[in-house]
Design an enzyme around this catalytic site. Structure first.
Site, PDB file in Angstrom:
ATOM      1  N   GLU A 173       0.814  -1.216   0.000  1.00 29.87           N
ATOM      2  CA  GLU A 173       0.000   0.000   0.000  1.00 29.87           C
ATOM      3  C   GLU A 173       0.852   1.273   0.000  1.00 29.87           C
ATOM      4  O   GLU A 173       0.658   2.179   0.810  1.00 29.87           O
ATOM      5  CB  GLU A 173      -0.981  -0.040   1.174  1.00 29.87           C
ATOM      6  N   GLU A 291      -5.499  -7.966  -2.144  1.00 30.52           N
ATOM      7  CA  GLU A 291      -6.015  -7.963  -0.767  1.00 30.52           C
ATOM      8  C   GLU A 291      -7.401  -7.345  -0.776  1.00 30.52           C
ATOM      9  O   GLU A 291      -7.599  -6.276  -1.336  1.00 30.52           O
ATOM     10  CB  GLU A 291      -5.082  -7.168   0.153  1.00 30.52           C
TER      11      GLU A 291
END
Length: 506
Positions: A173, A291
């Site tokens: 991320e 994810e």
């Protein structure tokens, strides 16, 4: 009085049967519209410690990688049932691997379990940033080259031990707006190119060489396009992005969101945009959901581990498949409120069985399917994973019952000239040769917030030896309609459905 009650019940039953709506389900079996990886289902393990808390609750316990009991029999059996199950190792605390390396449970100890259990390890690369400095203009933005020293050490160690690694992913991320840190798209392209060079050197055998994945974050068009345009051919095998489209786990409207077809459809544009970008800039790679937990901050405690969450989860699997995504990684295998396994007992939650049925039944060739029924009906079709024919997934989020007739739209004529003679229905002689297999998933006692799921009316429970129970279908004549009850999820395996697109895969 008893006679009156009995008569009322019979009348009610007759009314419910007669009130079932007929729906014609058209499947175009001539060509596929997309393809997935054979092992499309993927889950994650995260690094969260016991004191990871959100909304005055701490739902992780000892399920973070550093504390997880890897020898738990239920955990091992739950993974074995997939044979294999992809598992992404990674998350917000990836840096801990550096400081815990060789001291406590770390990535290498997870990899050691690769004895047919953990067949896939991704996200294991430490994202140590000792060569990076915060930008003076933007403290979340980090500048400088990635230092791969720890990553090389980890790779050499696993190679020396003979551990199989399917894929490596750089960071977590850090793209687009980032979460707690971010890296410029051009810099990240430079870093992941370095990763590819290292992997190619350390793994000279192309057939066993791990894949390279990235950027492992939330999609932003400008950042993703720039990143993909700045990497060379063959650098990445999978373009990973994360999805938490249900919002915060504390949202009181969460249970309504997972049953709202309009809300569920809003994320489709992201899946399409990622798929288009991959096709345009990196056609040799595939789009992956790296994810996805639905609701962020560990999910919703009264929703994410219950039956109703399957409306969102299985719809996501179907939707991403149609947009040519190769893999879908669910956050998490265990941990938080959104886990496939109960965080305390390790007993499978309802979504575990939905994932397992998908893995066993839905093949890699995705077919076009349509109906003109209620918008609360979501339908998907794939070539069957094993054997001939197709498998259809029907998600009924409504409180009504539907009778589906399956139509094989051979697409032989223009739409305006389609006749009953040009399509193959479930009542035709060619569809009567075999019985079809049906798997009806419903919640215990009709409570959609139950964490117990029924398969064809029987609760799914672990065996006395703590094995995953056998998932047995009911056999139904192909000439009869598919009856889908209210608030249920149904997989239908039709072996005698004539789909030319599936001929090669059977």
């Amino acid at each position: 009085m008893d006679l009156k009650v009995t008569l009322c019940y019979i009348l009610l039953l007759l009314f419910s049967i007669s009130s079932a709506e007929d729906v014609k389900l058209k499947v175009k079996g001539v060509t596929n519209i997309a393809t997935t990886d054979e092992n499309f289902i993927c889950t994650t393990l995260d690094w969260w410690p016991e004191n990871k808390c959100d909304y005055n609750q701490c739902p992780w316990g000892k399920t973070g990688i550093l504390n997880l009991d890897l020898d738990n029999k239920i955990l091992s059996n739950a993974i074995k049932a997939f044979d294999p199950l992809r598992i992404r190792l990674g998350g917000s605390l990836q840096d801990q691997i550096i400081y815990q390396f060789g001291l406590q449970k770390d990535c290498t100890q997870i990899i050691k379990k690769d004895d047919g259990l953990f067949g896939f390890s991704v996200g294991c690369l430490p994202q140590h940033r000792w060569d990076r400095k915060n930008s003076k203009k933007d403290k979340l933005n980090y500048l400088g080259d990635w230092n791969p020293l720890n990553a090389i050490g980890l790779m050499k160690y696993t190679i020396s031990k003979g551990y199989k690694i399917d894929s490596y992913e750089l960071g977590n991320e850090l793209c687009s707006e980032g979460v707690s840190a971010r890296i410029d798209s051009v810099q990240y392209a430079k870093d992941i190119t370095k990763l590819r060079f290292i992997i190619n050197k350390l793994y000279p055998n192309v057939t066993t060489r791990p894949k390279v994945l990235g950027p492992a974050g939330f999609y932003g068009k400008e950042w993703f396009d720039s990143f993909l345009q700045n990497i060379g051919p063959g650098v990445v095998d999978g373009v990973t992005h994360h999805i938490y489209n249900l919002g915060a786990g504390v949202d009181k409207d969460l249970i309504h969101k997972v049953q709202d077809p309009y809300f569920l459809s809003q994320i489709a544009q992201t899946f399409k945009d990622v798929s288009v970008a991959v096709k345009e800039f990196t056609p040799w790679a595939g789009a992956w959901v790296g994810e996805s937990g639905g609701a962020y901050n560990s999910g919703g405690k009264d929703v994410s581990h219950t039956f109703v969450n399957g409306f969102w989860y299985l719809d996501q699997l179907g939707m991403t498949s149609t947009f040519n995504h190769k893999v879908y990684c669910r956050q998490a295998l265990i941990g938080g409120n959104y886990a496939l396994l109960n965080t305390t007992t390790f007993i499978p939650n309802p979504d575990y069985y939905g994932a397992l049925l998908w893995h066993r039944l839905m093949g890699s060739n995705v077919l076009s399917v349509s109906h003109e029924g209620s918008p609360y009906l979501r339908t998907y079709a794939h070539c069957s994973k094993k054997g001939p024919g197709i498998t259809v997934l029907i998600i009924n989020m409504s409180k009504s019952t539907f009778n589906f007739s399956l139509v094989n739209d051979m697409n032989l004529y223009p739409e305006d000239y389609t006749t009953e003679g040009s399509i193959q229905t479930s009542t035709s002689n060619t569809m009567d040769k075999q019985m079809r297999e049906e798997y009806h998933l419903t919640p215990k006692d009709g409570n959609i917030q139950s964490d117990v799921v029924l398969l064809n009316g029987t609760p799914l429970k672990l065996t006395e030896s703590l094995d995953i129970p056998e998932l047995k279908p009911v056999l139904v004549s192909s000439s009869s309609p598919i009856k889908v009850g209210p608030q249920s999820i149904v997989f239908v395996n039709v072996k005698d459905f004539k789909a030319p697109a599936c001929a090669a895969s059977s």
